[in-house]
Design a protein around this motif. Sequence first.
Motif, PDB file in Angstrom:
ATOM      1  N   SER A 150      11.257 -11.477  54.303  1.00  0.00           N
ATOM      2  CA  SER A 150      12.582 -11.661  55.049  1.00  0.00           C
ATOM      3  C   SER A 150      12.554 -12.194  56.406  1.00  0.00           C
ATOM      4  O   SER A 150      11.954 -11.561  57.384  1.00  0.00           O
ATOM      5  N   ILE A 151      13.009 -13.371  56.771  1.00  0.00           N
ATOM      6  CA  ILE A 151      13.109 -13.875  58.152  1.00  0.00           C
ATOM      7  C   ILE A 151      13.980 -13.058  59.047  1.00  0.00           C
ATOM      8  O   ILE A 151      13.471 -12.730  60.125  1.00  0.00           O
ATOM      9  N   LEU A 152      15.304 -12.533  58.525  1.00  0.00           N
ATOM     10  CA  LEU A 152      16.248 -11.644  59.309  1.00  0.00           C
ATOM     11  C   LEU A 152      15.291 -10.537  59.734  1.00  0.00           C
ATOM     12  O   LEU A 152      15.419  -9.891  60.910  1.00  0.00           O
ATOM     13  N   MET A 153      14.497  -9.714  58.832  1.00  0.00           N
ATOM     14  CA  MET A 153      13.800  -8.502  59.265  1.00  0.00           C
ATOM     15  C   MET A 153      12.744  -8.678  60.064  1.00  0.00           C
ATOM     16  O   MET A 153      12.779  -8.081  61.147  1.00  0.00           O
ATOM     17  N   ASN A 154      12.072  -9.983  60.173  1.00  0.00           N
ATOM     18  CA  ASN A 154      11.088 -10.253  61.042  1.00  0.00           C
ATOM     19  C   ASN A 154      11.586 -10.424  62.445  1.00  0.00           C
ATOM     20  O   ASN A 154      11.079  -9.895  63.664  1.00  0.00           O
ATOM     21  N   LYS A 155      12.893 -11.013  62.415  1.00  0.00           N
ATOM     22  CA  LYS A 155      13.737 -11.419  63.813  1.00  0.00           C
ATOM     23  C   LYS A 155      14.002  -9.942  64.227  1.00  0.00           C
ATOM     24  O   LYS A 155      13.983  -9.775  65.505  1.00  0.00           O
ATOM     25  N   LEU A 156      14.572  -9.037  63.647  1.00  0.00           N
ATOM     26  CA  LEU A 156      15.002  -7.888  64.020  1.00  0.00           C
ATOM     27  C   LEU A 156      14.037  -6.933  64.503  1.00  0.00           C
ATOM     28  O   LEU A 156      13.918  -6.294  65.405  1.00  0.00           O
ATOM     29  N   ARG A 157      12.609  -6.993  63.934  1.00  0.00           N
ATOM     30  CA  ARG A 157      11.631  -6.215  64.546  1.00  0.00           C
ATOM     31  C   ARG A 157      11.192  -6.681  65.958  1.00  0.00           C
ATOM     32  O   ARG A 157      10.869  -5.924  66.873  1.00  0.00           O
ATOM     33  N   LYS A 158      11.433  -7.970  66.233  1.00  0.00           N
ATOM     34  CA  LYS A 158      11.199  -8.550  67.477  1.00  0.00           C
ATOM     35  C   LYS A 158      12.505  -8.479  68.560  1.00  0.00           C
ATOM     36  O   LYS A 158      12.360  -9.087  69.574  1.00  0.00           O
ATOM     37  N   LEU A 159      13.429  -7.794  68.115  1.00  0.00           N
ATOM     38  CA  LEU A 159      14.575  -7.830  69.209  1.00  0.00           C
ATOM     39  C   LEU A 159      14.539  -6.971  70.214  1.00  0.00           C
ATOM     40  O   LEU A 159      14.106  -5.795  69.857  1.00  0.00           O
ATOM     41  N   HIS A 160      14.955  -7.439  71.452  1.00  0.00           N
ATOM     42  CA  HIS A 160      14.681  -6.404  72.381  1.00  0.00           C
ATOM     43  C   HIS A 160      16.284  -6.491  73.083  1.00  0.00           C
ATOM     44  O   HIS A 160      16.778  -7.332  73.584  1.00  0.00           O
ATOM     45  N   PHE A 161      16.824  -5.316  72.708  1.00  0.00           N
ATOM     46  CA  PHE A 161      18.339  -5.184  73.336  1.00  0.00           C
ATOM     47  C   PHE A 161      18.329  -5.587  74.761  1.00  0.00           C
ATOM     48  O   PHE A 161      19.651  -6.200  75.069  1.00  0.00           O
ATOM     49  N   SER A 162      17.593  -5.385  75.616  1.00  0.00           N
ATOM     50  CA  SER A 162      17.637  -5.582  77.223  1.00  0.00           C
ATOM     51  C   SER A 162      17.854  -7.081  77.243  1.00  0.00           C
ATOM     52  O   SER A 162      18.441  -7.543  78.348  1.00  0.00           O
ATOM     53  N   GLU A 163      17.132  -8.021  76.569  1.00  0.00           N
ATOM     54  CA  GLU A 163      17.157  -9.198  76.532  1.00  0.00           C
ATOM     55  C   GLU A 163      18.524 -10.070  76.003  1.00  0.00           C
ATOM     56  O   GLU A 163      19.069 -10.775  76.633  1.00  0.00           O
ATOM     57  N   ILE A 164      18.937  -9.491  74.879  1.00  0.00           N
ATOM     58  CA  ILE A 164      20.222 -10.195  74.135  1.00  0.00           C
ATOM     59  C   ILE A 164      21.208  -9.597  74.936  1.00  0.00           C
ATOM     60  O   ILE A 164      22.522 -10.365  74.911  1.00  0.00           O
ATOM     61  N   ALA A 165      21.341  -8.352  75.618  1.00  0.00           N
ATOM     62  CA  ALA A 165      22.379  -7.981  76.278  1.00  0.00           C
ATOM     63  C   ALA A 165      22.882  -8.958  77.527  1.00  0.00           C
ATOM     64  O   ALA A 165      24.058  -8.909  77.680  1.00  0.00           O
ATOM     65  N   GLN A 166      22.032  -9.907  77.681  1.00  0.00           N
ATOM     66  CA  GLN A 166      22.445 -10.959  78.665  1.00  0.00           C
ATOM     67  C   GLN A 166      22.880 -12.192  78.116  1.00  0.00           C
ATOM     68  O   GLN A 166      23.342 -13.331  78.731  1.00  0.00           O
ATOM     69  N   CYS A 167      23.018 -12.366  76.740  1.00  0.00           N
ATOM     70  CA  CYS A 167      23.386 -13.561  76.116  1.00  0.00           C
ATOM     71  C   CYS A 167      24.790 -13.784  75.977  1.00  0.00           C
ATOM     72  O   CYS A 167      25.132 -14.965  75.941  1.00  0.00           O
ATOM     73  N   ALA A 168      25.542 -12.732  75.980  1.00  0.00           N
ATOM     74  CA  ALA A 168      27.186 -12.782  75.603  1.00  0.00           C
ATOM     75  C   ALA A 168      27.617 -11.470  76.002  1.00  0.00           C
ATOM     76  O   ALA A 168      27.059 -10.561  76.307  1.00  0.00           O
ATOM     77  N   ASP A 169      29.069 -11.649  76.523  1.00  0.00           N
ATOM     78  CA  ASP A 169      29.677 -10.168  76.836  1.00  0.00           C
ATOM     79  C   ASP A 169      29.768  -9.236  75.863  1.00  0.00           C
ATOM     80  O   ASP A 169      29.504  -8.049  76.017  1.00  0.00           O
ATOM     81  N   CYS A 170      29.952  -9.865  74.713  1.00  0.00           N
ATOM     82  CA  CYS A 170      29.942  -8.741  73.622  1.00  0.00           C
ATOM     83  C   CYS A 170      28.631  -7.990  73.192  1.00  0.00           C
ATOM     84  O   CYS A 170      28.456  -6.909  72.623  1.00  0.00           O
ATOM     85  N   PHE A 171      27.482  -8.647  73.813  1.00  0.00           N
ATOM     86  CA  PHE A 171      26.164  -7.920  73.885  1.00  0.00           C
ATOM     87  C   PHE A 171      25.974  -7.026  74.814  1.00  0.00           C
ATOM     88  O   PHE A 171      24.703  -6.329  74.871  1.00  0.00           O
ATOM     89  N   LYS A 172      26.701  -6.765  76.047  1.00  0.00           N
ATOM     90  CA  LYS A 172      26.404  -5.960  76.977  1.00  0.00           C
ATOM     91  C   LYS A 172      26.229  -4.836  76.862  1.00  0.00           C
ATOM     92  O   LYS A 172      25.269  -3.894  77.180  1.00  0.00           O
ATOM     93  N   GLU A 173      26.769  -4.029  75.765  1.00  0.00           N
ATOM     94  CA  GLU A 173      26.873  -2.700  75.503  1.00  0.00           C
ATOM     95  C   GLU A 173      25.425  -2.278  75.101  1.00  0.00           C
ATOM     96  O   GLU A 173      25.115  -0.892  75.055  1.00  0.00           O
ATOM     97  N   LEU A 174      24.745  -3.231  74.571  1.00  0.00           N
ATOM     98  CA  LEU A 174      23.265  -2.772  74.147  1.00  0.00           C
ATOM     99  C   LEU A 174      22.250  -2.485  75.005  1.00  0.00           C
ATOM    100  O   LEU A 174      21.363  -2.084  74.624  1.00  0.00           O
ATOM    101  N   SER A 175      22.752  -2.711  76.244  1.00  0.00           N
ATOM    102  CA  SER A 175      21.779  -2.318  77.185  1.00  0.00           C
ATOM    103  C   SER A 175      21.948  -0.957  77.464  1.00  0.00           C
ATOM    104  O   SER A 175      21.115  -0.422  78.330  1.00  0.00           O
TER     105      SER A 175
END
Length: 316
Positions: free
Chosen positions: A264-289
Amino acid sequence: MNSPDTIYFHVTKKCNLHCSYCYFSAGEPMDKELSTEEALSILEYAFLLNPKRLVFTGGEPLLRKDILKLAKLLKNVRNKIQLCITTNGTLINEENEEDLVETFDEIRISIDGFKEINDAMRGKGSFEKVMKAFRYILNAGGDPVAFVTVTSLNLSYLKEFMHFLLRNGIFKIHISPLKIAGRAEDDKMLCDFEEIKRIVDEFWYETFGHRLKSESKDAFNCGVGKFLTVDPDGSVYPCHVLAFPEFCIGNVRKQSLYSIYHDSILMNKLRKLHFSEIAQCADCFKELSQEGTCLGVRAQDRNFRKELVGLLSEKC
């Protein structure tokens, strides 16, 4: 090779209780739930994935008459996989207590407070049945875990209730803040994560004479990418709260659980996901920090899911 930390196997959606906040909206069985033979096949591939633990859950897993047969298969062939069952406890009795203790390394029984509060959330008469369940497991030599969902209704009694559990010989307690998912729709039932931590820390200090050790902030982030969830119809998701069509990574009726996880490509991406990084991508992701944030809970919002799918399809 990469292995999941935990596999959650929802063996049925059928449940004999109707908890007001059930994230799975359990009650009636799902259409075309897996047969015994199909479930046994899943467990064989689960063994190959070599997770740290495999959790049989539901619905109410003890409503499946083959539950012990399924668990014992894995127990006989497993390596170091910890076998767990999450149950509402109402079906535990003298006839199955010893089999449960012998088969499962961890028996998780849900209970949310003293009688009045617990029965209001989980159903009339459930408190007495659950306390009996704890006694059955203890009498059979088991060491049950009390799974407590914390809401605004039981928060003020939480410390007193944990002391009550200790007095009754229940020494393992798992505290889980309410997640707004499934039947849990009223955000007024939510309570402050920091307040829960404060109460648990007070309880720990009063009981053991020292404070809980602080963990790094990352340790409180959601474990998406480390989990694997199999639904009763064979659908596979990265998390039991992230069970939306756009996050379905396969079905065990069409593909082995082993290949679903590794291909699964999606599973592989989620394994590498860092909340602190994507929290800076858009306002809706800020809570992830923020500490204790659950990606699946945020994904209950359709717009958030759309943004997340877009983010995962390309780099931020």
